[in-house]
Design a protein around this motif. Structure first.
Motif, PDB file in Angstrom:
ATOM      1  N   ARG A 170     -39.344 109.016  87.791  1.00 20.45           N
ATOM      2  CA  ARG A 170     -40.429 108.897  86.829  1.00 20.45           C
ATOM      3  C   ARG A 170     -39.891 109.019  85.412  1.00 20.45           C
ATOM      4  O   ARG A 170     -38.969 109.770  85.143  1.00 20.45           O
ATOM      5  CB  ARG A 170     -41.472 109.981  87.063  1.00 20.45           C
ATOM      6  CG  ARG A 170     -42.240 109.724  88.318  1.00 20.45           C
ATOM      7  CD  ARG A 170     -43.296 110.758  88.483  1.00 20.45           C
ATOM      8  NE  ARG A 170     -44.159 110.284  89.545  1.00 20.45           N
ATOM      9  CZ  ARG A 170     -45.444 110.534  89.606  1.00 20.45           C
ATOM     10  NH1 ARG A 170     -46.017 111.250  88.696  1.00 20.45           N
ATOM     11  NH2 ARG A 170     -46.150 110.063  90.596  1.00 20.45           N
ATOM     12  N   ALA A 214     -40.508 100.242  89.231  1.00 25.99           N
ATOM     13  CA  ALA A 214     -41.578 100.255  88.223  1.00 25.99           C
ATOM     14  C   ALA A 214     -41.006 100.551  86.836  1.00 25.99           C
ATOM     15  O   ALA A 214     -41.387  99.918  85.845  1.00 25.99           O
ATOM     16  CB  ALA A 214     -42.653 101.265  88.601  1.00 25.99           C
ATOM     17  N   ASP A 215     -40.074 101.505  86.761  1.00 26.49           N
ATOM     18  CA  ASP A 215     -39.417 101.794  85.484  1.00 26.49           C
ATOM     19  C   ASP A 215     -38.673 100.565  84.960  1.00 26.49           C
ATOM     20  O   ASP A 215     -38.766 100.221  83.780  1.00 26.49           O
ATOM     21  CB  ASP A 215     -38.421 102.954  85.624  1.00 26.49           C
ATOM     22  CG  ASP A 215     -39.091 104.308  85.535  1.00 26.49           C
ATOM     23  OD1 ASP A 215     -40.135 104.424  84.867  1.00 26.49           O
ATOM     24  OD2 ASP A 215     -38.556 105.263  86.148  1.00 26.49           O
ATOM     25  N   ASP A 221     -48.651 102.091  79.191  1.00 27.23           N
ATOM     26  CA  ASP A 221     -47.425 102.354  79.938  1.00 27.23           C
ATOM     27  C   ASP A 221     -47.713 103.231  81.150  1.00 27.23           C
ATOM     28  O   ASP A 221     -47.295 102.937  82.265  1.00 27.23           O
ATOM     29  CB  ASP A 221     -46.400 103.011  79.022  1.00 27.23           C
ATOM     30  CG  ASP A 221     -45.072 103.261  79.716  1.00 27.23           C
ATOM     31  OD1 ASP A 221     -44.945 104.300  80.398  1.00 27.23           O
ATOM     32  OD2 ASP A 221     -44.171 102.415  79.586  1.00 27.23           O
ATOM     33  N   THR A 234     -44.585 109.506  82.120  1.00 25.14           N
ATOM     34  CA  THR A 234     -45.298 109.772  83.361  1.00 25.14           C
ATOM     35  C   THR A 234     -45.192 111.238  83.746  1.00 25.14           C
ATOM     36  O   THR A 234     -46.167 111.853  84.162  1.00 25.14           O
ATOM     37  CB  THR A 234     -44.767 108.886  84.494  1.00 25.14           C
ATOM     38  OG1 THR A 234     -44.811 107.535  84.061  1.00 25.14           O
ATOM     39  CG2 THR A 234     -45.597 109.035  85.743  1.00 25.14           C
ATOM     40  N   LEU A 244     -41.083  97.881  83.612  1.00 20.03           N
ATOM     41  CA  LEU A 244     -41.620  98.244  82.295  1.00 20.03           C
ATOM     42  C   LEU A 244     -40.537  98.275  81.221  1.00 20.03           C
ATOM     43  O   LEU A 244     -40.795  97.912  80.069  1.00 20.03           O
ATOM     44  CB  LEU A 244     -42.349  99.584  82.363  1.00 20.03           C
ATOM     45  CG  LEU A 244     -43.699  99.531  83.067  1.00 20.03           C
ATOM     46  CD1 LEU A 244     -44.278 100.926  83.216  1.00 20.03           C
ATOM     47  CD2 LEU A 244     -44.671  98.632  82.333  1.00 20.03           C
ATOM     48  N   ASP A 263     -40.336 103.822  92.413  1.00 26.48           N
ATOM     49  CA  ASP A 263     -40.441 104.414  91.079  1.00 26.48           C
ATOM     50  C   ASP A 263     -39.416 103.786  90.140  1.00 26.48           C
ATOM     51  O   ASP A 263     -39.726 103.452  88.996  1.00 26.48           O
ATOM     52  CB  ASP A 263     -40.231 105.927  91.135  1.00 26.48           C
ATOM     53  CG  ASP A 263     -41.403 106.676  91.755  1.00 26.48           C
ATOM     54  OD1 ASP A 263     -42.431 106.034  92.073  1.00 26.48           O
ATOM     55  OD2 ASP A 263     -41.280 107.903  91.928  1.00 26.48           O
ATOM     56  N   TRP A 313     -47.498 101.830  84.931  1.00 27.74           N
ATOM     57  CA  TRP A 313     -46.474 102.437  85.786  1.00 27.74           C
ATOM     58  C   TRP A 313     -47.111 102.977  87.064  1.00 27.74           C
ATOM     59  O   TRP A 313     -46.617 102.744  88.163  1.00 27.74           O
ATOM     60  CB  TRP A 313     -45.747 103.562  85.047  1.00 27.74           C
ATOM     61  CG  TRP A 313     -44.558 104.053  85.808  1.00 27.74           C
ATOM     62  CD1 TRP A 313     -43.284 103.596  85.719  1.00 27.74           C
ATOM     63  CD2 TRP A 313     -44.539 105.072  86.828  1.00 27.74           C
ATOM     64  NE1 TRP A 313     -42.475 104.278  86.601  1.00 27.74           N
ATOM     65  CE2 TRP A 313     -43.223 105.180  87.297  1.00 27.74           C
ATOM     66  CE3 TRP A 313     -45.519 105.895  87.374  1.00 27.74           C
ATOM     67  CZ2 TRP A 313     -42.856 106.087  88.278  1.00 27.74           C
ATOM     68  CZ3 TRP A 313     -45.155 106.800  88.365  1.00 27.74           C
ATOM     69  CH2 TRP A 313     -43.830 106.887  88.803  1.00 27.74           C
TER      70      TRP A 313
END
Length: 152
Positions: free
Chosen positions: A2, A138-139, A76, A6, A142, A135, A80
């Motif tokens: 994360r 997703a990071d 964001d 987040t 973005l 995770d 996320w």
């Protein structure tokens, strides 16, 4: 893993489990049906939206009331969480369960209920294995899209 946003704005608690309901719904799709699985997506997405809205005041205060930073931070965080908790895991679990179900269907020995139960077990056992890679994905998404042009 994360990101700082987040971790800062998304504390883990019992209600956070609602965010992951779509993963459970996908795993149980063979036993409970498509309608139940779709409802779990609604629950998960609703939780993400509600949690993001609930963090508005805290984010606004931390970003010193700069509207652009507040909106970027909330976008964001919401994106996320939607990707890491709803969309990506749902696709992965559904794909694995679908493949498992098709493979088990080739077996003429197992009754349909047993095939469905084994497919559900496969989906549930997959959940802890995909958390960190999803995770990170997703990071990365973005980092190369929303976070790239504007560093929050």
């Amino acid at each position: 893993m994360r990101n700082n946003i987040t971790e800062t704005y998304c504390p883990e608690n019992v209600l956070t489990l609602l965010e992951y309901s779509s993963q459970i719904g996908e795993a149980f799709r063979p036993l409970l049906g498509t309608r139940v699985a779709r409802m779990t997506y609604f629950v998960a997405a609703s939780f993400v939206v509600a949690e993001t809205a609930g963090k508005y005041a805290e984010v606004r205060e931390r970003q010193r009331r700069d509207v652009d930073k507040v909106l970027l931070t909330l976008a964001d965080m919401a994106l996320w969480r939607l990707m890491a908790s709803v969309v990506f895991p749902g696709v992965v679990i559904r794909s694995v369960c679908s493949l498992t179900c098709r493979r088990l269907a080739r077996s003429k020995i197992l009754p349909v209920f047993v095939q469905s139960a084994l497919t559900t077990c496969a989906g549930l056992s997959l959940i802890p294995l995909i958390v960190r890679p999803i995770d990170s994905l997703a990071d990365a998404v973005l980092d190369h899209t929303l976070r790239k042009p504007v560093k929050t």
